[in-house]
Design a protein around this motif. Sequence first.
Motif, mmCIF file in Angstrom:
data_model
loop_
_atom_site.group_PDB
_atom_site.id
_atom_site.type_symbol
_atom_site.label_atom_id
_atom_site.label_comp_id
_atom_site.label_asym_id
_atom_site.label_seq_id
_atom_site.Cartn_x
_atom_site.Cartn_y
_atom_site.Cartn_z
ATOM 1 N N UNK A 13 0.932 -1.245 -0.082
ATOM 2 C CA UNK A 13 0.043 0.064 0.190
ATOM 3 C C UNK A 13 0.819 1.211 0.070
ATOM 4 N N UNK A 14 2.150 0.963 -0.011
ATOM 5 C CA UNK A 14 2.992 2.111 0.147
ATOM 6 C C UNK A 14 3.441 2.966 1.512
ATOM 7 N N UNK A 15 2.758 2.346 2.367
ATOM 8 C CA UNK A 15 2.944 2.705 3.695
ATOM 9 C C UNK A 15 4.408 2.498 4.239
ATOM 10 N N UNK A 16 4.793 1.248 3.910
ATOM 11 C CA UNK A 16 6.052 0.836 4.294
ATOM 12 C C UNK A 16 7.130 0.624 3.271
ATOM 13 N N UNK A 17 8.316 1.217 3.104
ATOM 14 C CA UNK A 17 9.339 1.174 2.334
ATOM 15 C C UNK A 17 10.408 0.252 2.781
ATOM 16 N N UNK A 18 11.224 -0.101 1.906
ATOM 17 C CA UNK A 18 12.249 -1.099 2.188
ATOM 18 C C UNK A 18 11.863 -2.485 2.421
ATOM 19 N N UNK A 19 12.624 -3.389 2.940
ATOM 20 C CA UNK A 19 12.489 -4.807 2.834
ATOM 21 C C UNK A 19 11.696 -5.283 4.400
ATOM 22 N N UNK A 20 10.495 -5.750 3.915
ATOM 23 C CA UNK A 20 9.806 -5.840 5.407
ATOM 24 C C UNK A 20 10.217 -6.842 6.438
ATOM 25 N N UNK A 21 11.280 -7.642 5.619
ATOM 26 C CA UNK A 21 11.833 -8.606 6.636
ATOM 27 C C UNK A 21 12.980 -7.845 7.526
ATOM 28 N N UNK A 22 13.462 -6.822 7.070
ATOM 29 C CA UNK A 22 14.486 -6.052 7.932
ATOM 30 C C UNK A 22 13.471 -5.104 8.675
ATOM 31 N N UNK A 23 12.487 -4.673 8.203
ATOM 32 C CA UNK A 23 11.553 -3.843 8.951
ATOM 33 C C UNK A 23 11.059 -4.544 10.303
#
Length: 462
Positions: free
Chosen positions: A316-326
């Motif tokens: 949805x564009x709310x998170x940027x970068x790698x979800x695993x790292x997030x």
Amino acid sequence: MFSQKTYNERRSRLKREVGSGLILLLGLEESPINFAHNTYPFRQDSSFLYFFGLNRPGLNTIIDIDENREILFGDDLNEESVIWTVPQQNLSALGEQVGIEDCRKLDCLEDYLKDHLGKRILHFLPTFRHDQKATLSRLLNTQTNNDSLPASETLTRAVINQRSYKTEEEIAEIEKAIMVSNVIHTSAMKISRPKMFEYEAVGLLEGMNKSLNSRPSFQTIFTVHGEILHNPSYDNQMKAGDLVVHDSGAESPNHYAGDITRTFPVNGKFTDKQREVYTIVLHALEVAMNAVKPGVEFRSIHRLAGKVILEGLANLGIIKGNPEEAVEADIHTLFFPCGLGHMMGLDVHDMESLGEDYVGYNDLVRRNPNFGWRNLRLGKALESGNVITIEPGIYFNPRLTELWKSAGKGKDFVNYSALESYFDFGGIRIEDDILVADQGYRLLGPAIPKTIDEIEETCRTE
Ligand code: GLY
Ligand code: MN
């Protein structure tokens, strides 16, 4: 009540596990609201119910392991009670139902303790009510000149060890509670309308609960401000476009809890934006449930749900970068700052009063003190026979977001400007109750409308 055999077996096992000494198990008293005779509805202590089944105030018990004696202390009603009270079974009849032959007047407890304390180990459980603390303090201080003896860890662990594994008759009770939830949750979807106040719906739903000879197993959450997790007020007027988070439960005839959450649109139709977020939460629920099996640490399933949530929010564009790292950086806690679930049984948060860390953690798995994680009530490996809730959610909390943003927290992963367009969204939680089974999980109770289509269909029907 269950059969006498159930209570006899539970107490026999407790005696074996505790080994020696005296177990003092106190029942609860009535609790006054604004004066002594105007009381809250009575609900017995859950461990007392587990071992003695008697849902009546004014009862205490001793299990004397060394002398293999079990005593029920209480008073029969006096003659004047015929004016005020319906006839009640006398103490010895109550005792007989649950396998106790030795029944004595309430004030004999003090004498019993006087005769034995100092010579024997006394075990009692942690208390959560002030009146019970005062009773304990009085009993112990009188007998030992010490009103601050600690609760018995041996007893606490033994009780938790028994109550953590549900038998078929307990599971049947939990399923009865969820049958009531099914009626209440589907009714909530049908009756809610724009312009209705939350309290109007809550009144109807709690009335329905009562009309099914049940009662709420905890304070109902019914709110268009689902971003506040345990929002206890019902003052908002619902409007078209709002989502309602409805988290409620019923208590079965033998006092076992259910705990179900559904989120639905007030006007019966999800918007595209709501569908997108709902789909992520539902996916998190499915992924989490499918990960359940004996031996899997619940904290790893919590983390998995957090990752699914972040992957969805990245789309949805709310998170940027790698979800695993997030998720490694705990970014999911901005949207999901609570735990994925908890044990459930006689208490909705089962055995919380005995100490959450004893219930949900152990020497191998310690509670993580970090934000979000510290609210996870259950972290340790699941075992067959555990009954737990699975309740992922996405909560767009503007105040929490502002706190993070102003502290520069999560700035490498959170697209704050995209997130601001969700500040009026509220929250979504979906919660089911499951049994950890030998090969995976078993959904408890009937299937309550949960997919977008099922919910919209339920909202449409009268
Ligand atoms: N359903 C309420 C809670 O889990 O705290
Ligand atoms: Mn819950």
